[in-house]
Motif scaffolding. Sequence first.
Motif, PDB file in Angstrom:
ATOM      1  N   ASP A  63       5.361   1.750   2.747  1.00  0.00           N
ATOM      2  CA  ASP A  63       4.174   0.892   2.762  1.00  0.00           C
ATOM      3  C   ASP A  63       3.360   1.311   3.978  1.00  0.00           C
ATOM      4  OD1 ASP A  63       2.269  -1.032   2.752  1.00  0.00           O
ATOM      5  OD2 ASP A  63       3.634  -2.734   2.970  1.00  0.00           O
ATOM      6  N   VAL A  64       2.177   1.839   3.749  1.00  0.00           N
ATOM      7  CA  VAL A  64       1.362   2.388   4.830  1.00  0.00           C
ATOM      8  C   VAL A  64       0.553   1.282   5.482  1.00  0.00           C
ATOM      9  CG1 VAL A  64      -0.469   4.032   5.418  1.00  0.00           C
ATOM     10  CG2 VAL A  64       1.279   4.652   3.724  1.00  0.00           C
ATOM     11  N   ASP A  65       0.658   1.169   6.787  1.00  0.00           N
ATOM     12  CA  ASP A  65      -0.051   0.151   7.564  1.00  0.00           C
ATOM     13  C   ASP A  65      -1.555   0.304   7.372  1.00  0.00           C
ATOM     14  OD1 ASP A  65      -1.263  -1.280   9.852  1.00  0.00           O
ATOM     15  OD2 ASP A  65       0.834  -1.514  10.478  1.00  0.00           O
ATOM     16  N   THR A  66      -2.246  -0.825   7.291  1.00  0.00           N
ATOM     17  CA  THR A  66      -3.689  -0.817   7.021  1.00  0.00           C
ATOM     18  C   THR A  66      -4.490   0.009   8.019  1.00  0.00           C
ATOM     19  OG1 THR A  66      -3.903  -2.861   8.300  1.00  0.00           O
ATOM     20  CG2 THR A  66      -3.639  -3.066   5.908  1.00  0.00           C
ATOM     21  N   LYS A  67      -4.047   0.081   9.266  1.00  0.00           N
ATOM     22  CA  LYS A  67      -4.822   0.809  10.275  1.00  0.00           C
ATOM     23  C   LYS A  67      -4.775   2.328  10.065  1.00  0.00           C
ATOM     24  CE  LYS A  67      -1.096   0.753  13.746  1.00  0.00           C
ATOM     25  NZ  LYS A  67      -0.709   0.238  15.086  1.00  0.00           N
ATOM     26  N   TYR A  68      -3.894   2.779   9.133  1.00  0.00           N
ATOM     27  CA  TYR A  68      -3.795   4.207   8.874  1.00  0.00           C
ATOM     28  C   TYR A  68      -4.432   4.618   7.546  1.00  0.00           C
ATOM     29  CZ  TYR A  68      -0.274   4.133  12.587  1.00  0.00           C
ATOM     30  OH  TYR A  68       0.384   3.964  13.786  1.00  0.00           O
ATOM     31  N   ASP A 110       0.873  -1.173   0.000  1.00  0.00           N
ATOM     32  CA  ASP A 110       0.000   0.000   0.000  1.00  0.00           C
ATOM     33  C   ASP A 110       0.915   1.230   0.000  1.00  0.00           C
ATOM     34  OD1 ASP A 110      -2.053  -1.858   0.282  1.00  0.00           O
ATOM     35  OD2 ASP A 110      -2.027  -1.717   2.463  1.00  0.00           O
ATOM     36  N   PRO A 111       1.533   1.541  -1.126  1.00  0.00           N
ATOM     37  CA  PRO A 111       2.628   2.503  -1.134  1.00  0.00           C
ATOM     38  C   PRO A 111       2.201   3.966  -1.171  1.00  0.00           C
ATOM     39  CG  PRO A 111       2.344   1.603  -3.305  1.00  0.00           C
ATOM     40  CD  PRO A 111       1.352   0.893  -2.436  1.00  0.00           C
ATOM     41  N   MET A 112       3.090   4.784  -0.661  1.00  0.00           N
ATOM     42  CA  MET A 112       2.980   6.243  -0.674  1.00  0.00           C
ATOM     43  C   MET A 112       4.390   6.801  -0.882  1.00  0.00           C
ATOM     44  SD  MET A 112       1.958   8.774   2.499  1.00  0.00           S
ATOM     45  CE  MET A 112       3.444   8.295   3.403  1.00  0.00           C
ATOM     46  N   VAL A 113       4.502   7.891  -1.629  1.00  0.00           N
ATOM     47  CA  VAL A 113       5.800   8.526  -1.853  1.00  0.00           C
ATOM     48  C   VAL A 113       5.856   9.855  -1.095  1.00  0.00           C
ATOM     49  CG1 VAL A 113       7.409   9.469  -3.566  1.00  0.00           C
ATOM     50  CG2 VAL A 113       6.005   7.478  -4.135  1.00  0.00           C
ATOM     51  N   VAL A 114       6.972  10.078  -0.430  1.00  0.00           N
ATOM     52  CA  VAL A 114       7.236  11.358   0.224  1.00  0.00           C
ATOM     53  C   VAL A 114       8.390  12.026  -0.525  1.00  0.00           C
ATOM     54  CG1 VAL A 114       7.797  12.533   2.383  1.00  0.00           C
ATOM     55  CG2 VAL A 114       6.542  10.367   2.435  1.00  0.00           C
ATOM     56  N   VAL A 115       8.184  13.261  -0.945  1.00  0.00           N
ATOM     57  CA  VAL A 115       9.185  13.990  -1.726  1.00  0.00           C
ATOM     58  C   VAL A 115       9.858  15.033  -0.833  1.00  0.00           C
ATOM     59  CG1 VAL A 115       9.615  15.384  -3.791  1.00  0.00           C
ATOM     60  CG2 VAL A 115       7.799  13.654  -3.803  1.00  0.00           C
ATOM     61  N   GLU A 174      -0.919  10.271  -2.495  1.00  0.00           N
ATOM     62  CA  GLU A 174      -1.940   9.468  -1.829  1.00  0.00           C
ATOM     63  C   GLU A 174      -1.427   8.037  -1.660  1.00  0.00           C
ATOM     64  OE1 GLU A 174      -2.782   8.843  -6.233  1.00  0.00           O
ATOM     65  OE2 GLU A 174      -1.860  10.319  -4.897  1.00  0.00           O
ATOM     66  N   VAL A 175      -2.157   7.219  -0.926  1.00  0.00           N
ATOM     67  CA  VAL A 175      -1.819   5.803  -0.738  1.00  0.00           C
ATOM     68  C   VAL A 175      -2.574   4.981  -1.785  1.00  0.00           C
ATOM     69  CG1 VAL A 175      -1.881   3.823   0.840  1.00  0.00           C
ATOM     70  CG2 VAL A 175      -1.465   6.134   1.733  1.00  0.00           C
ATOM     71  N   ILE A 176      -1.853   4.095  -2.484  1.00  0.00           N
ATOM     72  CA  ILE A 176      -2.470   3.174  -3.436  1.00  0.00           C
ATOM     73  C   ILE A 176      -2.540   1.801  -2.781  1.00  0.00           C
ATOM     74  CG2 ILE A 176      -2.344   2.147  -5.737  1.00  0.00           C
ATOM     75  CD1 ILE A 176      -2.746   5.096  -5.855  1.00  0.00           C
ATOM     76  N   LEU A 177      -3.736   1.214  -2.739  1.00  0.00           N
ATOM     77  CA  LEU A 177      -3.930  -0.030  -2.006  1.00  0.00           C
ATOM     78  C   LEU A 177      -3.687  -1.262  -2.876  1.00  0.00           C
ATOM     79  CD1 LEU A 177      -7.164   0.827   0.029  1.00  0.00           C
ATOM     80  CD2 LEU A 177      -4.774   1.278   0.590  1.00  0.00           C
TER      81      LEU A 177
END
Length: 575
Positions: A107-112, A54-59, A75-78
């Motif tokens: 990888d963003v944890d599902t609870k977030y 569930d990735p997200m990019v920080v620039v 944004e987060v892509i699931l």
Amino acid sequence: MGTCFSDMKGGKQAVGGNINAGTATNNNGGQNDAVDLFYKTQGFQQLFTQVESDPMVVVYAKKRDGKLEELGRTEVILNCLNPEWIEKISVAFHFEIVQPLEFHVYDVDTKYHSVPTTTLKLGDQEFLGMTSCTLSEIATKPSKSLSLRLQNKSGHGGLIRNLGEITVHAEETVASKSAVEMVLRCSHLDNKDVFSKSDPFLRISRMVESGGYIPICKTEVIDDNLNPKWKSVCLGAHKFGSKDNPLVIECFDFNSSGDHVLIGKVQKSVADLEKLYRERTGVNFVIPSTRHRQEKVLKGQLFVDQYCEKEQFSFIDYISSGFELNFMVAVDFTASNGNPQHSDSLHYIDAYGRLNSYQKAIMEVGEVIQFYDSDRQFPAWGFGGKIPGGTVSHCFNLNGNPGASEVVGVEGIMDAYVSALSSVTLSGPTLFGPVINMAAQTAAQSLTSVNSTKYYVLLIITDGVVTDLQETINALVKASDLPLSILIVGVGSADFTSMEVLDADNGRQLESSTGRVATRDMVQFVPMREVQSGQISVVQVLLEELPDQFLSFMRSRGISPLPSHFPKASTSTMQ
């Protein structure tokens, strides 16, 4: 993380579109089929990386001190193997500095998943990989896209598994191509001359992050007039940034010595100037007062008689379509630099690797311009030195090769410079004419080729006042019709006052001995010691005007950017 049992609420939120358009979901976990189809039919892929999570990019922007400043998050892509992010990250493009960027993938944890990404604690998420590049590397690509392999935090690729690849695409915002054209006028200016009236001109400067100001525009000089009205000035948005950014507008009485007298100043933003135009009102100049350290309000006022906004081709439009900046260097080998063997010499090569002023100028300017020259073959010359054989030359190849002046990369210039110090005897006098004519000859040859996309930038580094001033002016006036800019750095403690005449920043264009006037401003002169210490670098001041000098030539010739074959779509945005 990344399983089919994930909390899908966060991944179903609309991104980058109309909030009334609804949301579309599929079993790719948030991937936008419409956007995906568009890019694939165009043969183009958005920002993506080969991860299944569930990735997200920080620039981040990497500052000069090495610290990272977060610019934004996607944004987060699931549950996606090939995520394509829609959320744009806005980055302000500054030609005059190197802008390192870092991209960190988590990888963003599902609870977030239902939590706004801006509030996420990155320490609670799984780090997947990172990569870096400079903004110039992206901007100079024809597609404005750059693919980079992800690495771990130690700077290495995955040893056990492939960490993936990320592609970054950049596109200018419409606002970055906008420009403001104004006609400025003053009334009831204080007279600073004794036997005549003042000869006023305006200088407009913008504030930089560190709090200092650097000039972005100067008007022509109007002789003998306390109620002057200048020709229209055009400020590109890349110069002033936001319309709300503070600008300092100073009015000076011109003196041929270069010691111009401040008549008064005001601090206003572009939005303020637009308001003055709409309301048909003026603003009073102020001047520093010795009493109580306050500013004295003057009778003289500034008015905006005309104001309009327009869109035009930008510097990036040209560069990304295939135009290049070809870098050239000329180094002063006159005896006034001091014996290179002595530590007080400006040419002294430090055993511990500390750079002298010549090396700093070459390195810092070259580091910026090298991204805009694809082959990185740089002509490098010396002048004012006695070359092997006993002849004093005012334009010799720095690499010692009589048949070719080009060296490879900034490192090649540095090596050739150090090598020349051991074979060339410092001599004199200080003549600029020969190296300017050599650079002009190279630039003129490019005009003979069909669809030439080359623009030349000559860096002259000198420790003394030019001896052939009129010959230099004649050479500059003649070269003003060519795709050429000349940057001059004054090093050491010499009095460079007379050099200011070469830089049309004083409000008057150069005039040759035959009366011909330069068609445009193509010179920027900076004494290294006079740059505000710790606030603005020499390179920032030196290169600030270069994009506009480039654009003034292209517009005067009616040259447009080369046609682009790439779709206008992006996942990260430059301003």
